[in-house]
Motif scaffolding. Structure first.
Motif, PDB file in Angstrom:
ATOM      1  N   TYR A  55       0.826  -1.217   0.000  1.00  0.00           N
ATOM      2  CA  TYR A  55       0.000   0.000   0.000  1.00  0.00           C
ATOM      3  C   TYR A  55       0.854   1.257   0.000  1.00  0.00           C
ATOM      4  O   TYR A  55       0.522   2.249  -0.645  1.00  0.00           O
ATOM      5  N   GLY A  60       2.146   3.020  -8.858  1.00  0.00           N
ATOM      6  CA  GLY A  60       0.693   3.117  -8.996  1.00  0.00           C
ATOM      7  C   GLY A  60       0.219   4.474  -9.436  1.00  0.00           C
ATOM      8  O   GLY A  60      -0.613   4.598 -10.329  1.00  0.00           O
ATOM      9  N   ALA A  63      -3.420   5.710 -10.890  1.00  0.00           N
ATOM     10  CA  ALA A  63      -4.176   4.460 -10.945  1.00  0.00           C
ATOM     11  C   ALA A  63      -4.423   3.921  -9.540  1.00  0.00           C
ATOM     12  O   ALA A  63      -5.504   3.401  -9.232  1.00  0.00           O
ATOM     13  N   LYS A  64      -3.422   4.064  -8.688  1.00  0.00           N
ATOM     14  CA  LYS A  64      -3.560   3.599  -7.305  1.00  0.00           C
ATOM     15  C   LYS A  64      -4.643   4.382  -6.577  1.00  0.00           C
ATOM     16  O   LYS A  64      -5.498   3.808  -5.896  1.00  0.00           O
ATOM     17  N   TYR A  66      -7.103   6.016  -7.897  1.00  0.00           N
ATOM     18  CA  TYR A  66      -8.404   5.710  -8.495  1.00  0.00           C
ATOM     19  C   TYR A  66      -8.937   4.366  -7.972  1.00  0.00           C
ATOM     20  O   TYR A  66     -10.102   4.260  -7.572  1.00  0.00           O
ATOM     21  N   ALA A  67      -8.072   3.358  -7.959  1.00  0.00           N
ATOM     22  CA  ALA A  67      -8.491   2.042  -7.482  1.00  0.00           C
ATOM     23  C   ALA A  67      -8.879   2.097  -6.005  1.00  0.00           C
ATOM     24  O   ALA A  67      -9.861   1.484  -5.575  1.00  0.00           O
ATOM     25  N   GLU A  68      -8.140   2.893  -5.242  1.00  0.00           N
ATOM     26  CA  GLU A  68      -8.447   2.978  -3.811  1.00  0.00           C
ATOM     27  C   GLU A  68      -9.777   3.671  -3.574  1.00  0.00           C
ATOM     28  O   GLU A  68     -10.530   3.297  -2.660  1.00  0.00           O
ATOM     29  N   SER A  69     -10.084   4.689  -4.399  1.00  0.00           N
ATOM     30  CA  SER A  69     -11.364   5.385  -4.223  1.00  0.00           C
ATOM     31  C   SER A  69     -12.529   4.433  -4.469  1.00  0.00           C
ATOM     32  O   SER A  69     -13.546   4.483  -3.764  1.00  0.00           O
ATOM     33  N   ILE A  70     -12.388   3.555  -5.444  1.00  0.00           N
ATOM     34  CA  ILE A  70     -13.451   2.584  -5.711  1.00  0.00           C
ATOM     35  C   ILE A  70     -13.544   1.580  -4.565  1.00  0.00           C
ATOM     36  O   ILE A  70     -14.639   1.203  -4.132  1.00  0.00           O
ATOM     37  N   MET A  71     -12.390   1.154  -4.071  1.00  0.00           N
ATOM     38  CA  MET A  71     -12.379   0.237  -2.915  1.00  0.00           C
ATOM     39  C   MET A  71     -13.091   0.876  -1.729  1.00  0.00           C
ATOM     40  O   MET A  71     -13.889   0.219  -1.034  1.00  0.00           O
TER      41      MET A  71
END
Length: 205
Positions: A55, A60, A63-64, A66-71
């Motif tokens: 983490y 990332g 992209a990191k 963005y992916a974390e916001s969705i998570m």
């Protein structure tokens, strides 16, 4: 400390001590081993470290994020905190693992060493003997000053060791410990009562 010399009160105390050992021994015998527990803690600790390292890595970029916001959206829907908050808990869990590893790896941990209940019985018997003025000892007694054919002096167990040996003969199968020889029993009792004997020597010094 022969059987015929024991007063009824002393016999009752000895019977209670022996029964306590009989009742408690199965729990420690069936307890998990320290090695297995620390192995599991190590595996969890390694997984947490890998998670935190992944983490906090610099890779990332956007992209990191963005992916974390969705998570985080999915975590919120499930009623959980943000992923970064969970990582803080992972760090706390790592610290807790370090403490737990130290706790269960300590000497004589009661839930992980089947020898502890036997040692507890010996300590209780030793304290009882001291309280009653029986002067328990683990020093092998010299029987004959003359050397035997091998040039070694003949020694025998003390009365306290003999007493423990007789008591163990009355225990259920599988519960007696170190009972193959007087020397083995003497050594085990000496190790179990080392702290008590040191304290007695310091107080008498």
């Amino acid at each position: 400390m022969g059987k015929d010399e024991l007063e009824p009160e002393a016999r009752d105390q000895i019977a209670w001590i022996a029964q306590r050992y009989i009742d408690d021994a199965p729990f420690s015998q069936n307890a998990p081993r320290v090695e297995d527990a620390t192995k599991w803690l190590d595996s969890v600790d390694k997984a947490l470290l890998n998670l935190v390292a992944a983490y906090t890595s610099s890779g990332g970029g956007g992209a990191k994020a963005y992916a974390e916001s969705i998570m985080n959206e999915h975590l919120a829907e499930a009623g959980y905190a943000r992923f970064s908050d969970l990582l803080e808990r992972a760090s706390a869990a790592g610290r807790a693992i370090t403490c737990a590893r130290a706790d269960i790896s300590g000497d004589g941990h009661p839930r992980f060493d089947e020898r502890d209940e036997w040692r507890n019985m010996i300590i209780r018997l030793w304290k009882l003997a001291q309280d009653r003025g029986w002067k328990p000892s683990t020093n092998m007694m010299l029987v004959d000053a003359a050397a035997d054919d091998n040039g070694a002096e003949s020694r025998t167990a003390t009365r306290f060791i003999e007493f423990v040996g007789i008591l163990q003969e009355a225990l259920p199968p599988g519960l007696p410990r170190h009972n193959k020889t007087d020397a083995a029993l003497t050594k085990a009792v000496a190790e179990a009562t080392r702290a008590l004997r040191q304290a007695r020597n310091e107080n008498s010094g």
